[in-house]
Design a protein around this motif. Structure first.
Motif, PDB file in Angstrom:
ATOM      1  N   ALA A 113       0.779  -1.167  -0.146  1.00 51.15           N
ATOM      2  CA  ALA A 113       0.035  -0.103  -0.256  1.00 51.15           C
ATOM      3  C   ALA A 113       0.929   1.329   0.028  1.00 51.15           C
ATOM      4  O   ALA A 113       0.603   2.183  -0.573  1.00 51.15           O
ATOM      5  CB  ALA A 113      -0.915   0.063   1.365  1.00 51.15           C
ATOM      6  N   ASP A 114       1.793   1.229   0.839  1.00 50.42           N
ATOM      7  CA  ASP A 114       2.840   2.499   0.914  1.00 50.42           C
ATOM      8  C   ASP A 114       3.702   2.782  -0.441  1.00 50.42           C
ATOM      9  O   ASP A 114       3.606   3.798  -0.906  1.00 50.42           O
ATOM     10  CB  ASP A 114       3.788   2.179   2.033  1.00 50.42           C
ATOM     11  CG  ASP A 114       3.130   2.409   3.350  1.00 50.42           C
ATOM     12  OD1 ASP A 114       2.001   2.795   3.427  1.00 50.42           O
ATOM     13  OD2 ASP A 114       3.822   2.135   4.494  1.00 50.42           O
TER      14      ASP A 114
ATOM     15  N   ARG B  35       2.629   1.654  -3.403  1.00 44.33           N
ATOM     16  CA  ARG B  35       1.662   1.947  -4.318  1.00 44.33           C
ATOM     17  C   ARG B  35       1.433   3.385  -4.225  1.00 44.33           C
ATOM     18  O   ARG B  35       1.357   4.585  -5.348  1.00 44.33           O
ATOM     19  CB  ARG B  35       0.306   1.170  -4.219  1.00 44.33           C
ATOM     20  CG  ARG B  35      -0.558   1.639  -5.194  1.00 44.33           C
ATOM     21  CD  ARG B  35      -2.122   0.928  -5.057  1.00 44.33           C
ATOM     22  NE  ARG B  35      -2.850   1.189  -6.275  1.00 44.33           N
ATOM     23  CZ  ARG B  35      -3.623   2.012  -6.479  1.00 44.33           C
ATOM     24  NH1 ARG B  35      -3.672   3.121  -5.736  1.00 44.33           N
ATOM     25  NH2 ARG B  35      -4.521   2.194  -7.551  1.00 44.33           N
ATOM     26  N   LYS B  36       1.304   3.920  -2.928  1.00 42.69           N
ATOM     27  CA  LYS B  36       1.014   5.469  -2.754  1.00 42.69           C
ATOM     28  C   LYS B  36       2.294   6.148  -3.295  1.00 42.69           C
ATOM     29  O   LYS B  36       2.042   7.167  -4.072  1.00 42.69           O
ATOM     30  CB  LYS B  36       1.081   5.474  -1.366  1.00 42.69           C
ATOM     31  CG  LYS B  36       0.202   6.879  -0.785  1.00 42.69           C
ATOM     32  CD  LYS B  36       0.018   6.768   0.627  1.00 42.69           C
ATOM     33  CE  LYS B  36       0.067   8.324   1.134  1.00 42.69           C
ATOM     34  NZ  LYS B  36       0.139   8.304   2.751  1.00 42.69           N
ATOM     35  N   GLU B  37       3.605   5.762  -2.961  1.00 40.15           N
ATOM     36  CA  GLU B  37       4.552   6.496  -3.606  1.00 40.15           C
ATOM     37  C   GLU B  37       4.726   6.685  -5.065  1.00 40.15           C
ATOM     38  O   GLU B  37       4.936   7.531  -5.646  1.00 40.15           O
ATOM     39  CB  GLU B  37       5.823   5.858  -3.262  1.00 40.15           C
ATOM     40  CG  GLU B  37       7.247   6.445  -3.679  1.00 40.15           C
ATOM     41  CD  GLU B  37       8.559   5.916  -2.977  1.00 40.15           C
ATOM     42  OE1 GLU B  37       8.488   5.307  -2.066  1.00 40.15           O
ATOM     43  OE2 GLU B  37       9.555   5.729  -3.728  1.00 40.15           O
TER      44      GLU B  37
ATOM     45  N   GLU C 216       1.180   8.816  -5.879  1.00 39.16           N
ATOM     46  CA  GLU C 216       1.210  10.080  -5.398  1.00 39.16           C
ATOM     47  C   GLU C 216       2.484  10.702  -5.789  1.00 39.16           C
ATOM     48  O   GLU C 216       2.467  12.093  -5.871  1.00 39.16           O
ATOM     49  CB  GLU C 216       0.727  10.096  -3.893  1.00 39.16           C
ATOM     50  CG  GLU C 216      -0.526   9.761  -3.839  1.00 39.16           C
ATOM     51  CD  GLU C 216      -1.259   9.863  -2.331  1.00 39.16           C
ATOM     52  OE1 GLU C 216      -0.220  10.301  -1.514  1.00 39.16           O
ATOM     53  OE2 GLU C 216      -2.229   9.134  -2.011  1.00 39.16           O
TER      54      GLU C 216
ATOM     55  N   GLY D 154      -2.853   4.772 -11.475  1.00 32.28           N
ATOM     56  CA  GLY D 154      -3.110   3.752 -10.291  1.00 32.28           C
ATOM     57  C   GLY D 154      -3.495   2.454 -11.077  1.00 32.28           C
ATOM     58  O   GLY D 154      -3.107   1.386 -10.340  1.00 32.28           O
TER      59      GLY D 154
END
Lengths: 619, 619
Positions: free
Chosen positions: A283-284, A286-288, A291, A297
């Motif tokens: 999740a982290d 993917r966020k990097e 975002e 996405g």
């Protein structure tokens, strides 16, 4: 005393973080009391680089420093010299340490073990300077280039400390065009201005042990031998299978990114994000990607379906059946390499140590083919740095540290549970690095680097837990030459010297007391403290009869030689040698000690704190 | 491309001495064509230190550099990358070099020999960081402090590369107050920004091998053991008496200066002048004393009567009878020490290696007692740098160099006949150095440092002259695993891998061709080039019969095993081991090779060029 305010006041304030109060007779340095909140980064921003005040201009002196400002980790010394007060920060630079005693000996044995494997595979020694011309290192390490230590411009060439041993090897190959192929090894220190965690072997100055094979050969043959070397090293260190060789292939990764729809210019940044999967949940990451790095996405979600996969031949076979993937030229080439590699690893008997891990990406820019990282359970994952309980742990860890470990820097992360030992070895294929120096000398290379300080930390922690550390002595002396006597005893100094001379000339490790008239108990105590196995004892009467006593120390009561044996002076050397050989038929000569290391370490469980979290900045 | 003139033009000009043309994609650097006559010193004087232009501002690019300006010693690389021209100076920094092949192996053997002597005397290993906080080094080296390499201030502590291993040892002792006595050894690189002479082992980065004894003991006992260690090292290196241990005592020298009437504040400068007597005639030294250092001529003449004396016990006895001298407390203390030392050296059997040389003064500030320097005829004196024939030689030497030695820096002094190898080891007693860090931890010390690069240069020059260099291999592989076959031969790659795996697992050094289908002659050639003593040869028919051939390479015609012997695959390991043991009963295993080094070097005459002139900057 000149008390003018230094012209580079901001500079002084910045330096004050490292120094507290320094005044030297020959080269006066002073610092303003250090600011409590300023961190180096902040100060860097306000520091004007055009003000480069020489030290001798900074001669303002502050006699008092608040206890808060004084780094807790330092021994601050105030010596009252007749003329002037002299204060030092008595410490090694941040992220570095001294090695002595049994630590130095254990580390040396690890070096010897690794070097003997390297030589067994035909490795030739190469030694390069600790600093290189700065442009040699430039553009080789991607984001990590900011961690390079620079030498000051003192009016000659512009140099930096080496960051690894790989780039100097490539530079050497480019400079030696006669050499088209080579197996080289290099055991030496490298330098990275990273955040240290000394007790976990994460240092700013640390050793690497590198083995690399340069040359154009049939595909994957040298790559397989490098991985065989990895397995041999850890087996000989006694890790006995308690390690995993994670492998992946840059071409497979690049193919995956292309197939998933990552734009060409985002491939390296997205690869860097994937590389963090051993430290962060998906999740982290993917966020990097989405975002911070602006990835679509949906593309990130496609990437997830690939990079979360781990396995062995089964995974390879599955991927080879993925027609979308194999339609991509890069992925296909990588998968074919991997298939060949696994065949060869099977022949070398190391396939069972391998984990084909699609999340492995490696930070360094120069890799072009197969990549690998060796981890133990001490390297390992699992503590989420965002979890609140971890933040609490980090805080309490800091508090505890300031009480207990006075030898650590204020910002050392040794007790931070989110910091792990990291990988203990890593490497891969880099076919274009030599060509970056000399395009006509395009020599493909593959190699591996062992992080000895980390291997040491894991080994030592285990030895300590098992209380086997005392088995390692800090010196290797075999004989302590003593004297005793009654009234009128003159200490027999020259006679002790003469016996030592004879022992040394025969290659026997020996020492004696530097006192003219030492007491016998003190001599025995010195011998016992250094775990010296034998005493040679001189007495006036015995010497007059041409005799000397040999006594094995630590024998149990009732042993026939418990009180020692008198031998003729003329046969002292063979008598001592015979006893040493008998005693050392176990593990005490140099080469036997090394051979015995594996045996000793065999019982060592290399599992480490499960609270530790991996990070791979060190290799 | 930005072609603005760099703001720090003088700076660029200064840098141009080191660089010729450097443009990197990631960190652009450029230089104006280098000035022909400017030397760094001159430029330093006109360089304004407040202008500290960052490198990325210096992006003016020159595409052509005259052949004169291009340093001859560099491989200048122009690679045509698609986007931009990339030029490198492909070299190691000035005064540094790479070590590889048989050089690296010979040097390693010298290390091993020295370390084994150190361990024999109870030495414990200590390893310290390559850089120290700058204030640790400040005020320790007198005039030579200007040669210290500084690290750039990158926003943390202010550090410098270590200049020797002695000051870090003293710093370690001060930081470890529990340790009141210790024998430590340390083998590591040190750094000095001196004028290099690479071929004579005078480097900016060079190894020192140090042994020191710290602690309060009865006078001169540890001092004598250190000198015994010196003798053992050179004997084991095979120098067999072809070296001299020059000794003197700081207290004797200071006493002499006092007796002769040197004012207190001139004692250290006058001592420095005396120290140059191994490089200059007395007339020049006297001139320096009188004209540069303002000493009364009559005082200088008195000094001459003392410092020109050399001898052994005879000289000591003569001085002890000199009532003017013995009336001086310092001289008397020194002479008493010397008398005791000679007694102990006699007991240790090294008195005959000693020359009591009153001109020996040693440059470093920290010595307080006995001092020594070990010289060979290669270190040595005799060419007067003022003589006209020498100036001619220097000039012709330079010309010759530029033709022959393309690997040397422009200002390397390797071919300057007035530069010698210098001392090969040196040391002394330093009782106050630890106290400079921590006055309450006043630990007296005595030690010695071996200059391995110089020892290597002398040894290698001799080996080359005697054509014994080829006796030293650059790798230590014992078995080359080969395959051959007729039509349909598939190369037996996995079978070769399997045999190698078995050999490696048995600890046997082995290699094989990385080609899938290598030709037999190519495999033999590779084995011969690396001087591998044995081949294990695989063939389809033999393997089918469970057999393999072992062939010792280089056997003479008619030897019963000239064509090799077929052995069962199952007994391959013991068969190979038996042959290796037989072959190596001479010198080929690791430890035996080391033990055999002395033997090999025994025949080496360590006399070096009599054209060389001594200088002691390196130790």
């Amino acid at each position: 005393m000149n008390s003018a305010v230094p012209s580079g006041l901001l500079l002084s304030a910045r330096r004050a973080i490292a120094y507290s109060s320094i005044v030297l007779p020959s080269c006066r340095l002073a610092a303003v009391p250090s600011a409590r909140i300023l961190c180096p980064k902040t100060l860097n921003e306000i520091y004007d680089p055009t003000i480069n005040t020489p030290h001798h201009d900074l001669n303002r002196k502050y006699s008092s420093v608040s206890s808060y400002d004084r780094p807790r980790s330092h021994i601050l010394v105030d010596t009252m010299a007749p003329k002037e007060k002299v204060s030092f920060n008595l410490k090694t630079p941040k992220g570095t340490k001294d090695w002595s005693g049994s630590d130095a000996l254990l580390r040396d044995r690890i070096f010897t073990t690794i070097a003997s494997v390297f030589k067994r595979h035909g490795g030739m020694a190469l030694d390069t300077p600790v600093f290189e011309l700065r442009e040699i290192l430039a553009g080789k390490y991607g984001e990590d280039s900011k961690l390079i230590y620079d030498l000051q411009d003192q009016g000659g060439e512009i140099c930096s400390l080496r960051y690894d041993l790989t780039v100097p090897f490539a530079r050497w190959l480019a400079m030696n065009p006669d050499v088209r192929s080579m197996k080289r090894y290099h055991i030496a220190k490298v330098y990275r201005r990273d955040q240290p965690a000394v007790n976990k072997g994460r240092m700013r100055e640390f050793y690497q042990c590198d083995f690399d094979i340069a040359g154009t050969f049939d595909p994957m043959v040298p790559d397989a031998e490098v991985l065989r070397i990895v397995a041999e090293v850890f087996e000989e260190l006694g890790w006995d299978g308690r390690y995993t060789i994670k492998i992946n292939h840059r071409k497979i990764l690049d193919g995956v990114f292309e197939v998933c729809g990552v734009p060409q210019d985002k491939i390296r940044p997205i690869s860097s994000a994937v590389d963090k999967l051993d430290k962060m949940p998906w999740a982290d990451v993917r966020k990097e990607m989405v975002e911070d790095k602006g990835l679509d996405g949906a593309v990130a979600d496609k990437i997830e379906t690939y990079v979360m996969q781990k396995g062995a031949r089964d995974l390879l076979e599955k991927l080879l059946k993925d027609e979308t993937l194999t339609a991509n030229a890069s992925a296909k080439a990588g998968l074919d390499d991997m298939a060949l590699l696994m065949e060869y690893l099977d022949a070398f008997g190391v396939l069972d140590k391998i984990s084909f891990d699609m999340s492995l990406a490696r930070g360094l820019d120069y890799y072009t083919g197969v990549i690998y990282e060796i981890v133990t359970e001490g390297s390992a994952p699992a503590v989420d740095s965002n979890a609140t309980e971890v933040k609490t742990l980090q805080k309490s860890g800091k508090k505890e540290k300031s009480k207990k470990s006075t030898n650590l820097d204020e910002d050392d992360r040794s007790n931070d549970p989110t910091v792990g030992v990291g990988s203990v070895a890593a490497g891969g294929r880099y076919d274009n690095l030599v060509g970056m120096f000399l395009s006509k000398a395009q020599i493909p290379c593959v190699g591996v680097s062992f992080g000895v300080d980390r291997i040491f930390s894991i080994t030592k922690a285990r030895l300590e837990r098992e209380k086997s550390a005392d088995a390692l002595r800090s010196s290797e002396v075999d004989v302590y030459v003593m004297a005793f006597g009654g009234k009128g005893f003159n200490g027999l100094l020259k006679e002790r010297m003469d016996i030592c001379k004879k022992l040394w000339s025969a290659g026997i490790k020996a020492e004696f007391s530097y006192k003219i008239k030492p007491k016998l108990p003190a001599q025995f105590k010195a011998a016992e403290q250094a775990s010296v196995p034998f005493a040679v004892i001189l007495g006036d009467d015995e010497l007059a009869a041409g005799k000397v006593k040999i006594k094995e120390l630590g024998l149990e009561e009732g042993h026939p030689e418990k009180e020692g044996v008198l031998v003729d002076l003329t046969s002292l050397i063979p008598e001592v040698k015979a006893r040493l050989a008998r005693k050392n038929s176990g593990t005490s000569t140099d080469s036997e000690a090394v051979a015995g290391l594996a045996q000793k370490l065999e019982g060592v469980d290399v599992k480490a704190d499960t609270t530790a979290k991996t990070a791979d900045a060190g290799i």
